[in-house]
Design a protein around this motif. Structure first.
Motif, PDB file in Angstrom:
ATOM      1  N   ILE A   1       1.180  -4.815   3.819  1.00 45.54           N
ATOM      2  CA  ILE A   1       1.913  -5.598   2.824  1.00 45.54           C
ATOM      3  C   ILE A   1       1.342  -7.009   2.858  1.00 45.54           C
ATOM      4  O   ILE A   1       1.062  -7.545   3.933  1.00 45.54           O
ATOM      5  CB  ILE A   1       3.418  -5.637   3.157  1.00 45.54           C
ATOM      6  CG1 ILE A   1       3.964  -4.219   3.356  1.00 45.54           C
ATOM      7  CG2 ILE A   1       4.203  -6.363   2.067  1.00 45.54           C
ATOM      8  CD1 ILE A   1       5.304  -4.178   4.073  1.00 45.54           C
ATOM      9  N   ALA A   2       1.152  -7.615   1.697  1.00 43.64           N
ATOM     10  CA  ALA A   2       0.590  -8.968   1.678  1.00 43.64           C
ATOM     11  C   ALA A   2       0.978  -9.677   0.386  1.00 43.64           C
ATOM     12  O   ALA A   2       1.302  -9.037  -0.623  1.00 43.64           O
ATOM     13  CB  ALA A   2      -0.929  -8.925   1.817  1.00 43.64           C
ATOM     14  N   ILE A   3       0.927 -11.008   0.446  1.00 42.57           N
ATOM     15  CA  ILE A   3       1.160 -11.839  -0.728  1.00 42.57           C
ATOM     16  C   ILE A   3      -0.183 -12.345  -1.235  1.00 42.57           C
ATOM     17  O   ILE A   3      -1.024 -12.793  -0.443  1.00 42.57           O
ATOM     18  CB  ILE A   3       2.081 -13.029  -0.384  1.00 42.57           C
ATOM     19  CG1 ILE A   3       3.469 -12.511   0.016  1.00 42.57           C
ATOM     20  CG2 ILE A   3       2.190 -14.001  -1.555  1.00 42.57           C
ATOM     21  CD1 ILE A   3       4.401 -13.605   0.516  1.00 42.57           C
ATOM     22  N   VAL A   4      -0.407 -12.282  -2.534  1.00 41.84           N
ATOM     23  CA  VAL A   4      -1.655 -12.756  -3.124  1.00 41.84           C
ATOM     24  C   VAL A   4      -1.665 -14.288  -3.106  1.00 41.84           C
ATOM     25  O   VAL A   4      -0.774 -14.922  -3.673  1.00 41.84           O
ATOM     26  CB  VAL A   4      -1.811 -12.243  -4.574  1.00 41.84           C
ATOM     27  CG1 VAL A   4      -3.089 -12.805  -5.201  1.00 41.84           C
ATOM     28  CG2 VAL A   4      -1.832 -10.715  -4.594  1.00 41.84           C
ATOM     29  N   PRO A   5      -2.658 -14.918  -2.451  1.00 42.39           N
ATOM     30  CA  PRO A   5      -2.719 -16.381  -2.404  1.00 42.39           C
ATOM     31  C   PRO A   5      -3.243 -16.967  -3.713  1.00 42.39           C
ATOM     32  O   PRO A   5      -3.778 -16.256  -4.565  1.00 42.39           O
ATOM     33  CB  PRO A   5      -3.693 -16.645  -1.253  1.00 42.39           C
ATOM     34  CG  PRO A   5      -4.597 -15.447  -1.258  1.00 42.39           C
ATOM     35  CD  PRO A   5      -3.740 -14.286  -1.678  1.00 42.39           C
ATOM     36  N   GLU A   6      -3.105 -18.288  -3.858  1.00 40.57           N
ATOM     37  CA  GLU A   6      -3.519 -18.976  -5.081  1.00 40.57           C
ATOM     38  C   GLU A   6      -4.985 -18.717  -5.413  1.00 40.57           C
ATOM     39  O   GLU A   6      -5.344 -18.545  -6.584  1.00 40.57           O
ATOM     40  CB  GLU A   6      -3.287 -20.487  -4.937  1.00 40.57           C
ATOM     41  CG  GLU A   6      -1.821 -20.899  -4.881  1.00 40.57           C
ATOM     42  CD  GLU A   6      -1.127 -20.807  -6.238  1.00 40.57           C
ATOM     43  OE1 GLU A   6      -1.842 -20.691  -7.260  1.00 40.57           O
ATOM     44  OE2 GLU A   6       0.108 -20.851  -6.263  1.00 40.57           O
ATOM     45  N   GLU A   7      -5.842 -18.693  -4.386  1.00 40.56           N
ATOM     46  CA  GLU A   7      -7.278 -18.553  -4.653  1.00 40.56           C
ATOM     47  C   GLU A   7      -7.664 -17.175  -5.188  1.00 40.56           C
ATOM     48  O   GLU A   7      -8.791 -16.979  -5.648  1.00 40.56           O
ATOM     49  CB  GLU A   7      -8.094 -18.862  -3.393  1.00 40.56           C
ATOM     50  CG  GLU A   7      -7.810 -17.985  -2.201  1.00 40.56           C
ATOM     51  CD  GLU A   7      -6.749 -18.576  -1.269  1.00 40.56           C
ATOM     52  OE1 GLU A   7      -6.751 -18.238  -0.078  1.00 40.56           O
ATOM     53  OE2 GLU A   7      -5.917 -19.377  -1.753  1.00 40.56           O
ATOM     54  N   LEU A   8      -6.754 -16.202  -5.111  1.00 37.83           N
ATOM     55  CA  LEU A   8      -7.041 -14.866  -5.651  1.00 37.83           C
ATOM     56  C   LEU A   8      -6.277 -14.601  -6.949  1.00 37.83           C
ATOM     57  O   LEU A   8      -6.129 -13.456  -7.374  1.00 37.83           O
ATOM     58  CB  LEU A   8      -6.720 -13.791  -4.602  1.00 37.83           C
ATOM     59  CG  LEU A   8      -7.630 -13.779  -3.371  1.00 37.83           C
ATOM     60  CD1 LEU A   8      -7.190 -12.711  -2.385  1.00 37.83           C
ATOM     61  CD2 LEU A   8      -9.091 -13.577  -3.761  1.00 37.83           C
TER      62      LEU A   8
ATOM     63  N   PHE B   1      11.132 -13.371  -0.496  1.00 40.19           N
ATOM     64  CA  PHE B   1      12.322 -12.583  -0.191  1.00 40.19           C
ATOM     65  C   PHE B   1      11.994 -11.094  -0.357  1.00 40.19           C
ATOM     66  O   PHE B   1      12.356 -10.263   0.480  1.00 40.19           O
ATOM     67  CB  PHE B   1      13.469 -12.995  -1.129  1.00 40.19           C
ATOM     68  CG  PHE B   1      14.802 -12.400  -0.774  1.00 40.19           C
ATOM     69  CD1 PHE B   1      15.586 -12.945   0.229  1.00 40.19           C
ATOM     70  CD2 PHE B   1      15.280 -11.280  -1.447  1.00 40.19           C
ATOM     71  CE1 PHE B   1      16.832 -12.401   0.549  1.00 40.19           C
ATOM     72  CE2 PHE B   1      16.515 -10.724  -1.132  1.00 40.19           C
ATOM     73  CZ  PHE B   1      17.292 -11.290  -0.125  1.00 40.19           C
ATOM     74  N   VAL B   2      11.268 -10.771  -1.426  1.00 38.58           N
ATOM     75  CA  VAL B   2      10.824  -9.388  -1.653  1.00 38.58           C
ATOM     76  C   VAL B   2       9.841  -8.967  -0.556  1.00 38.58           C
ATOM     77  O   VAL B   2       9.917  -7.849  -0.021  1.00 38.58           O
ATOM     78  CB  VAL B   2      10.172  -9.247  -3.042  1.00 38.58           C
ATOM     79  CG1 VAL B   2       9.591  -7.841  -3.232  1.00 38.58           C
ATOM     80  CG2 VAL B   2      11.185  -9.554  -4.147  1.00 38.58           C
ATOM     81  N   PHE B   3       8.921  -9.852  -0.220  1.00 35.51           N
ATOM     82  CA  PHE B   3       7.922  -9.594   0.823  1.00 35.51           C
ATOM     83  C   PHE B   3       8.592  -9.205   2.140  1.00 35.51           C
ATOM     84  O   PHE B   3       8.210  -8.233   2.797  1.00 35.51           O
ATOM     85  CB  PHE B   3       7.063 -10.847   0.992  1.00 35.51           C
ATOM     86  CG  PHE B   3       6.136 -10.843   2.172  1.00 35.51           C
ATOM     87  CD1 PHE B   3       5.031  -9.997   2.226  1.00 35.51           C
ATOM     88  CD2 PHE B   3       6.350 -11.718   3.237  1.00 35.51           C
ATOM     89  CE1 PHE B   3       4.167 -10.019   3.314  1.00 35.51           C
ATOM     90  CE2 PHE B   3       5.487 -11.745   4.326  1.00 35.51           C
ATOM     91  CZ  PHE B   3       4.395 -10.891   4.362  1.00 35.51           C
TER      92      PHE B   3
ATOM     93  N   ALA C   1       0.841  -1.197   0.000  1.00 37.06           N
ATOM     94  CA  ALA C   1       0.000   0.000   0.000  1.00 37.06           C
ATOM     95  C   ALA C   1       0.874   1.243   0.000  1.00 37.06           C
ATOM     96  O   ALA C   1       1.818   1.350   0.793  1.00 37.06           O
ATOM     97  CB  ALA C   1      -0.928  -0.011   1.209  1.00 37.06           C
ATOM     98  N   THR C   2       0.565   2.192  -0.876  1.00 40.09           N
ATOM     99  CA  THR C   2       1.446   3.344  -1.078  1.00 40.09           C
ATOM    100  C   THR C   2       0.913   4.634  -0.460  1.00 40.09           C
ATOM    101  O   THR C   2       1.520   5.676  -0.613  1.00 40.09           O
ATOM    102  CB  THR C   2       1.655   3.579  -2.585  1.00 40.09           C
ATOM    103  OG1 THR C   2       0.374   3.792  -3.214  1.00 40.09           O
ATOM    104  CG2 THR C   2       2.342   2.392  -3.237  1.00 40.09           C
ATOM    105  N   ILE C   3      -0.234   4.572   0.233  1.00 38.12           N
ATOM    106  CA  ILE C   3      -0.845   5.775   0.784  1.00 38.12           C
ATOM    107  C   ILE C   3      -0.869   5.697   2.305  1.00 38.12           C
ATOM    108  O   ILE C   3      -1.274   4.697   2.874  1.00 38.12           O
ATOM    109  CB  ILE C   3      -2.284   5.959   0.266  1.00 38.12           C
ATOM    110  CG1 ILE C   3      -2.298   6.025  -1.262  1.00 38.12           C
ATOM    111  CG2 ILE C   3      -2.919   7.210   0.850  1.00 38.12           C
ATOM    112  CD1 ILE C   3      -3.677   6.040  -1.862  1.00 38.12           C
TER     113      ILE C   3
END
Length: 399
Positions: free
Chosen positions: A81-88, A110-112, A72-74
């Motif tokens: 910060i989050a990782i998009v799971p397979e179901e999304l 690693f980026v996360f 999120a940039t605002i």
């Protein structure tokens, strides 16, 4: 830098992501990840909105795939910060996120983890621009440097951090639960004091035991005496008013003796934008100078000696009393408190010696509870520092 590691920009290790217009997409329904979908505590997507393409908000324009990292940039959501799971996979997120999609030779986790380092967050926060909603651009994010080891080393670091952070999360949850339990124990005991009544207890309306006065009002244009005032910000969860941390304001004319606080006065929040604060009370201690209280509060001054101030203050802080005051007998939270409502509040009380004994018991339990809370808060702070330390070591090549 450790041998084999390279310093790159985030832009160097990311691939281009796509934007989309759900209203024109052949996909008629989609899961929408808003900025509020991500939890600051868990750093995970906790809920999404299921929408039709034609109902898509204008900010739903970023296509996401499984393992994309969202940032999120605002402000104030910058640390979401989050990782998009397979179901999304192949769904849509808000333009309030920068979508980071790692190249094949970079581990997305690693980026996360890199995005959570204090060095990265400090650099990004300095780049925020805008008055109402300070934000950073995608370019700001892409320009940040990240140390990159070979892929097997990235995997090894990620495994260490995954295991360590899982343990920290469990320890944090336990400490938070213990903190809640300590508070709940005191609240339960406080409530029981006023519900399990013994012999010689009586019950009278507060209006027969005290007088009331609303606080003073003043504006920026007021021209008169400068006085210190107890305002709503001074209440928080204090039992006693913090008289050494008051605002000094200019009032109209001189402060009346009727508006001056005295030792053992009780103040209650009358009105506030946050309805959770309404009815909260604090006790005034030794007063050594002219002090008043703001118009958003009501002063309660006991008029005889059959109840002691500390007893009344404890009673008003109990869950049952707060419910009576804040729901006004309707079950719906009120927007303001008035003298009539306070006057009608029924006060159960025993003889003064018993009141003093009960107050001593409550203060003893409160002191022990506060010590426990302090221990758990220190543990939570230590766990937070441990996370920072591990992240620092990981990206310095020290793990």
């Amino acid at each position: 830098m450790k041998m084999g590691w390279q310093k790159k920009t985030l832009g160097d290790v990311l691939v281009k992501t796509e934007t989309t217009d759900p209203a024109r997409s052949p996909q008629t329904e989609f899961d929408y990840i808003d900025v509020s979908s991500v939890s600051n505590e868990t750093l995970a997507i906790e809920e999404t909105q299921r929408l039709n393409g034609k109902d898509a908000p204008s900010r739903a324009r970023r296509l996401v795939k499984a393992n994309d990292v969202l940032f999120a940039t605002i402000r104030p959501t910058l640390r979401r910060i989050a990782i998009v799971p397979e179901e999304l996979d192949n769904q849509v997120c808000s333009t309030g996120y920068f979508v980071l999609r790692a190249k094949p030779d970079v581990d997305h986790r690693f980026v996360f983890y890199f995005l959570q380092t204090e060095g990265f967050m400090t650099a990004i926060e300095k780049l925020q621009r805008g008055a109402s909603y300070p934000a950073v651009t995608d370019g700001d994010v892409r320009s940040q440097q990240i140390p990159i080891p070979p892929l097997p080393e990235q995997h090894r670091i990620v495994r260490i951090l995954d295991q360590a952070f899982e343990g920290i999360a469990r320890a944090t949850a336990n400490a938070e639960q213990n903190l809640r339990n300590a508070r709940a124990f005191f609240e339960s005991h406080l409530q029981s004091v006023f519900t399990q009544r013994g012999e010689r207890w009586v019950e009278r309306p507060l209006g027969t035991l005290a007088t009331f006065r609303n606080g003073i009002n003043y504006t920026k244009e007021s021209k008169g005496e400068r006085v210190k005032v107890v305002g709503v910000r001074n209440f928080q969860k204090h039992f006693s008013a913090p008289l050494d941390d008051l605002d000094t304001v200019t009032i109209d004319g001189k402060l009346s003796e009727l508006d001056s606080l005295k030792k053992d006065d009780i103040l209650a929040v009358r009105s506030n934008g946050n309805i959770q604060l309404i009815g909260r009370c604090i006790l005034v201690g030794e007063v050594t100078e002219k002090i008043s209280h703001s118009g958003f509060t009501i002063r309660i001054r006991l008029s005889d000696g059959i109840v002691i101030p500390k007893y009344i203050c404890h009673f008003m802080k109990s869950a049952g009393s707060r419910k009576l005051l804040t729901e006004g007998g309707t079950g719906t939270n009120i927007k303001s408190l008035n003298q009539g409502m306070l006057s009608a509040l029924m006060i159960p009380f025993p003889p003064v010696p018993v009141q003093k004994s009960l107050v001593e018991q409550l203060e003893s339990i409160s002191e022990k509870t506060q010590r426990l809370e302090s221990i758990y808060r220190q543990k939570l702070a230590a766990l937070g520092e441990l996370k920072k330390s591990l992240l620092h070591q990981a990206f310095n090549g020290d793990l």
